[in-house]
Write an enzyme that holds these catalytic residues in place. Structure first.
Site, PDB file in Angstrom:
ATOM      1  CE1 TYR A   1       4.097  -1.845  25.627  1.00 15.22           C
ATOM      2  CE2 TYR A   1       4.367   0.016  27.138  1.00 15.22           C
ATOM      3  CZ  TYR A   1       4.739  -0.670  25.988  1.00 15.22           C
ATOM      4  OH  TYR A   1       5.752  -0.178  25.199  1.00 15.22           O
TER       5      TYR A   1
ATOM      6  CG  ASN B   1       9.835  -3.295  17.212  1.00 14.30           C
ATOM      7  OD1 ASN B   1       9.982  -2.253  17.847  1.00 14.30           O
ATOM      8  ND2 ASN B   1       8.979  -3.398  16.199  1.00 14.30           N
TER       9      ASN B   1
ATOM     10  N   GLY C   1       7.537  -3.560  10.017  1.00 11.52           N
ATOM     11  CA  GLY C   1       7.060  -2.802   8.873  1.00 11.52           C
ATOM     12  C   GLY C   1       6.444  -1.461   9.185  1.00 11.52           C
TER      13      GLY C   1
ATOM     14  CG  ASP D   1      -2.176 -13.347  15.443  1.00  6.46           C
ATOM     15  OD1 ASP D   1      -1.484 -12.787  16.330  1.00  6.46           O
ATOM     16  OD2 ASP D   1      -3.363 -13.669  15.624  1.00  6.46           O
TER      17      ASP D   1
ATOM     18  N   GLY E   1       7.337  -7.104  14.040  1.00  9.12           N
ATOM     19  CA  GLY E   1       6.775  -5.768  13.893  1.00  9.12           C
ATOM     20  C   GLY E   1       7.649  -4.851  13.077  1.00  9.12           C
TER      21      GLY E   1
ATOM     22  CB  SER F   1       8.670   0.396  27.438  1.00 12.02           C
ATOM     23  OG  SER F   1       8.182   1.683  27.773  1.00 12.02           O
TER      24      SER F   1
END
Length: 255
Positions: A159, A94, A20, A67, A18, A146
């Protein structure tokens, strides 16, 4: 403000999931500034971002469209990065999707897909890079979790579950591979003001309520994640492994 320099990172082969957009884009740029050879994956096209990095820093990160829910595609991306830059000795996992959802509305298909984004790639990215780290005599893995699971936020239970599991995975792999010189740590951002968050979920009322929970009364930005990640990826943190570092302005406490 000038960023601290970690000399041992110069020339390191770094692989970021991730990398970009959002926090990931800030991480990619931060490692480029250290003189690293950076490869990153994401599903959406990142050509424009790579163009920007090449203009700004004179070096282009390697973007591999992938993916990450497809394990074989993720393994091949790591292999492509290794062919271009040498075996990655730094992995930053990330990529995530914190789409809001409610327990009673979650289907089995949603759960499986949510975990396939938010947990499964953390395990299989590590599995893909660890043999190269063993050959190199060591490596560093930084897993993004997180603080949401520590706070008991109820807006995304799947999540939150995956982020708690990421810390468990971090500690297990730190123990499993410590003898090989591989350090594994987690970094737990607070509510970070990426463009996605601002576009989809930040309202003045929610933001002000969250700000009152922080010790530092200012927004947490993607750039705030860069220096802590560089620290965990460098030998400046050489005696630190199996830990989770909150970067949240002081919402949660550890110890």
């Amino acid at each position: 403000m000038p960023r601290a320099i970690f000399p041992d990172l110069e020339g390191a082969s770094v692989f970021i999931t991730g990398g970009g957009s959002g926090i990931g884009a800030a991480l990619t740029e931060g490692f480029l500034e250290q003189g690293c050879k950076v490869a990153f994956v994401q599903r959406s096209d990142a050509t424009a971002f790579c163009d920007e990095m090449e203009v700004r820093h004179g070096v282009r990160p390697l973007f591999i469209a992938c993916d990450i829910t497809r394990v074989e595609a993720l393994r091949e991306a790591v292999a492509e990065a290794a062919r271009a830059h040498g075996d990655p000795t730094v992995l930053v996992s990330n990529a995530a999707n914190d789409v809001r959802h409610e327990t009673l509305a979650v289907t089995e298909d949603f759960w499986d897909q949510n975990q396939a984004i938010n947990l499964k790639p953390y395990f299989f990215a590590a599995q893909a890079v660890i043999p190269g780290m063993q050959r190199a005599g060591g490596g560093r893995i930084v897993n993004f979790s997180s603080v949401s699971y520590m706070m008991g936020i109820g807006e995304y239970p799947s999540y939150a579950a995956s982020n708690a599991a990421i810390v468990g995975l971090t500690r297990a792999q730190a123990r499993e591979f410590g003898a090989a010189g591989i350090r594994v740590n987690a970094l737990a951002p607070g509510w970070t003001m990426t463009q996605k968050q601002v576009d989809l979920w930040v309202t003045p009322e929610k933001y002000e309520a969250f700000l009152t929970r922080q010790c530092l009364p200012r927004p947490i930005l993607p750039e705030d994640m860069v220096a802590p990640t560089l620290f965990l990826a460098s030998e400046a943190s050489g005696a630190i492994t199996g830990q989770c570092l909150p970067v949240d302005g002081g919402v949660v406490v550890t110890g």
